[in-house]
Motif scaffolding. Structure first.
Motif, PDB file in Angstrom:
ATOM      1  N   LEU A 254      11.050-120.453  12.981  1.00 27.09           N
ATOM      2  CA  LEU A 254      11.374-119.034  13.149  1.00 27.09           C
ATOM      3  C   LEU A 254      11.911-118.773  14.558  1.00 27.09           C
ATOM      4  O   LEU A 254      12.904-118.057  14.732  1.00 27.09           O
ATOM      5  CB  LEU A 254      10.133-118.183  12.882  1.00 27.09           C
ATOM      6  CG  LEU A 254      10.343-116.681  12.808  1.00 27.09           C
ATOM      7  CD1 LEU A 254      11.198-116.314  11.604  1.00 27.09           C
ATOM      8  CD2 LEU A 254       9.002-115.968  12.729  1.00 27.09           C
ATOM      9  N   VAL A 255      11.279-119.363  15.558  1.00 28.87           N
ATOM     10  CA  VAL A 255      11.755-119.201  16.933  1.00 28.87           C
ATOM     11  C   VAL A 255      13.138-119.835  17.086  1.00 28.87           C
ATOM     12  O   VAL A 255      14.027-119.264  17.720  1.00 28.87           O
ATOM     13  CB  VAL A 255      10.753-119.795  17.947  1.00 28.87           C
ATOM     14  CG1 VAL A 255      11.300-119.733  19.369  1.00 28.87           C
ATOM     15  CG2 VAL A 255       9.403-119.068  17.863  1.00 28.87           C
TER      16      VAL A 255
ATOM     17  N   LEU B 277       7.488-120.268   3.154  1.00 31.23           N
ATOM     18  CA  LEU B 277       6.537-119.264   3.637  1.00 31.23           C
ATOM     19  C   LEU B 277       7.275-118.133   4.358  1.00 31.23           C
ATOM     20  O   LEU B 277       7.022-116.946   4.110  1.00 31.23           O
ATOM     21  CB  LEU B 277       5.516-119.920   4.568  1.00 31.23           C
ATOM     22  CG  LEU B 277       4.482-119.010   5.213  1.00 31.23           C
ATOM     23  CD1 LEU B 277       3.594-118.366   4.158  1.00 31.23           C
ATOM     24  CD2 LEU B 277       3.643-119.797   6.206  1.00 31.23           C
ATOM     25  N   LEU B 278       8.205-118.486   5.244  1.00 27.50           N
ATOM     26  CA  LEU B 278       8.960-117.475   5.993  1.00 27.50           C
ATOM     27  C   LEU B 278       9.809-116.605   5.074  1.00 27.50           C
ATOM     28  O   LEU B 278       9.867-115.380   5.246  1.00 27.50           O
ATOM     29  CB  LEU B 278       9.857-118.149   7.039  1.00 27.50           C
ATOM     30  CG  LEU B 278       9.150-118.911   8.153  1.00 27.50           C
ATOM     31  CD1 LEU B 278      10.161-119.669   8.994  1.00 27.50           C
ATOM     32  CD2 LEU B 278       8.313-117.977   9.004  1.00 27.50           C
ATOM     33  N   VAL B 279      10.443-117.208   4.094  1.00 26.22           N
ATOM     34  CA  VAL B 279      11.265-116.458   3.138  1.00 26.22           C
ATOM     35  C   VAL B 279      10.374-115.525   2.318  1.00 26.22           C
ATOM     36  O   VAL B 279      10.716-114.355   2.106  1.00 26.22           O
ATOM     37  CB  VAL B 279      12.068-117.408   2.224  1.00 26.22           C
ATOM     38  CG1 VAL B 279      12.705-116.660   1.065  1.00 26.22           C
ATOM     39  CG2 VAL B 279      13.136-118.148   3.031  1.00 26.22           C
TER      40      VAL B 279
ATOM     41  N   LEU C 231      13.791-108.685  10.756  1.00 29.22           N
ATOM     42  CA  LEU C 231      12.343-108.922  10.877  1.00 29.22           C
ATOM     43  C   LEU C 231      12.035-110.129  11.756  1.00 29.22           C
ATOM     44  O   LEU C 231      10.993-110.167  12.405  1.00 29.22           O
ATOM     45  CB  LEU C 231      11.718-109.112   9.495  1.00 29.22           C
ATOM     46  CG  LEU C 231      11.516-107.848   8.660  1.00 29.22           C
ATOM     47  CD1 LEU C 231      10.909-108.199   7.306  1.00 29.22           C
ATOM     48  CD2 LEU C 231      10.645-106.846   9.397  1.00 29.22           C
ATOM     49  N   THR C 232      12.941-111.098  11.772  1.00 25.89           N
ATOM     50  CA  THR C 232      12.750-112.262  12.639  1.00 25.89           C
ATOM     51  C   THR C 232      12.594-111.801  14.080  1.00 25.89           C
ATOM     52  O   THR C 232      11.635-112.157  14.762  1.00 25.89           O
ATOM     53  CB  THR C 232      13.953-113.231  12.537  1.00 25.89           C
ATOM     54  OG1 THR C 232      14.179-113.578  11.176  1.00 25.89           O
ATOM     55  CG2 THR C 232      13.715-114.484  13.361  1.00 25.89           C
ATOM     56  N   ALA C 233      13.547-111.011  14.527  1.00 28.21           N
ATOM     57  CA  ALA C 233      13.534-110.534  15.923  1.00 28.21           C
ATOM     58  C   ALA C 233      12.307-109.675  16.198  1.00 28.21           C
ATOM     59  O   ALA C 233      11.687-109.792  17.261  1.00 28.21           O
ATOM     60  CB  ALA C 233      14.808-109.760  16.222  1.00 28.21           C
ATOM     61  N   MET C 234      11.947-108.820  15.251  1.00 28.55           N
ATOM     62  CA  MET C 234      10.783-107.946  15.456  1.00 28.55           C
ATOM     63  C   MET C 234       9.502-108.778  15.589  1.00 28.55           C
ATOM     64  O   MET C 234       8.653-108.488  16.432  1.00 28.55           O
ATOM     65  CB  MET C 234      10.672-106.953  14.307  1.00 28.55           C
ATOM     66  CG  MET C 234      11.774-105.907  14.352  1.00 28.55           C
ATOM     67  SD  MET C 234      11.911-104.808  12.899  1.00 28.55           S
ATOM     68  CE  MET C 234      10.254-104.449  12.466  1.00 28.55           C
TER      69      MET C 234
ATOM     70  N   VAL D  29      12.875-114.618   7.213  1.00 34.70           N
ATOM     71  CA  VAL D  29      14.191-115.261   7.270  1.00 34.70           C
ATOM     72  C   VAL D  29      14.870-115.080   5.921  1.00 34.70           C
ATOM     73  O   VAL D  29      14.221-114.806   4.916  1.00 34.70           O
ATOM     74  CB  VAL D  29      14.135-116.773   7.634  1.00 34.70           C
ATOM     75  CG1 VAL D  29      13.530-117.005   8.985  1.00 34.70           C
ATOM     76  CG2 VAL D  29      13.433-117.567   6.579  1.00 34.70           C
ATOM     77  N   GLU D  30      16.177-115.253   5.929  1.00 39.04           N
ATOM     78  CA  GLU D  30      16.963-115.146   4.697  1.00 39.04           C
ATOM     79  C   GLU D  30      17.388-116.520   4.231  1.00 39.04           C
ATOM     80  O   GLU D  30      17.738-117.374   5.042  1.00 39.04           O
ATOM     81  CB  GLU D  30      18.218-114.310   4.943  1.00 39.04           C
ATOM     82  CG  GLU D  30      17.940-112.854   5.201  1.00 39.04           C
ATOM     83  CD  GLU D  30      19.219-112.080   5.451  1.00 39.04           C
ATOM     84  OE1 GLU D  30      20.280-112.433   4.881  1.00 39.04           O
ATOM     85  OE2 GLU D  30      19.152-111.114   6.226  1.00 39.04           O
TER      86      GLU D  30
END
Length: 169
Positions: free
Chosen positions: A25-26, A85-87, A108-111, A92-93
């Protein structure tokens, strides 16, 4: 009564889909306009963890363990599970193209990333920035070539350690 919570014996955070997913994610947060396939993410994740293997001026995020080059082989499944999990959480998209499945950051990633403040995150973020900028122009076959040319060297410094140390135990 003052009880401390005990984690189940099978509870693992290190090398779990959650830990790897957060690292990815980072990485994805570095550029929300770029899409990454899983092959590139596997290689970038290794480069982030063991940056000194790739560039002597970088520090490793994790310790240099013997035979660490084998991590690149097993990392694919963990990254895939972390991405799922992230999706599933909308962080993430997943992007479907004619060339395959790719992933990219979204709002949402940035948030979510903005909430992270630890020293580990700062080191991770710095290494993610370094990797994405240094290797963004490389094709996946070029990255694979770097890995294939060096994989035996990464972690190989421990191969003959017992000969140097002797058998004194």
């Amino acid at each position: 009564m003052n009880e401390t919570y005990k984690y189940p014996e099978n509870y693992l955070l290190f090398n779990s889909p959650l830990e790897v997913g957060l690292r990815i994610l980072v990485l994805l947060s570095q550029d929300s306009t770029t899409i990454f396939d899983i092959d590139r993410l596997v290689i970038f994740d290794y480069f982030i963890l063991h940056a000194n293997d790739v560039d002597n001026e970088q520090i490793n995020l994790h310790p240099s363990l013997p035979l660490r080059s084998s991590e690149i082989i097993i990392r694919r499944k963990l990254i895939s599970e972390g991405l799922d999990l992230l999706v599933s959480k909308g962080l993430v998209e997943k992007v479907y193209t004619d060339k395959g499945i790719y992933y990219r950051a979204n709002k949402l990633t940035a948030m979510f990333i903005d909430l992270l403040k630890s020293d580990y995150y700062k080191d991770l973020n710095s290494l993610c920035y370094w990797v994405t900028n240094k290797f963004k122009s490389f094709t996946t076959p070029e990255l694979n070539s770097i890995v294939n040319e060096n994989i035996q060297l990464w972690g190989g410094e421990f191969e003959f350690e017992s000969l140097v140390r002797g058998n004194y135990e």
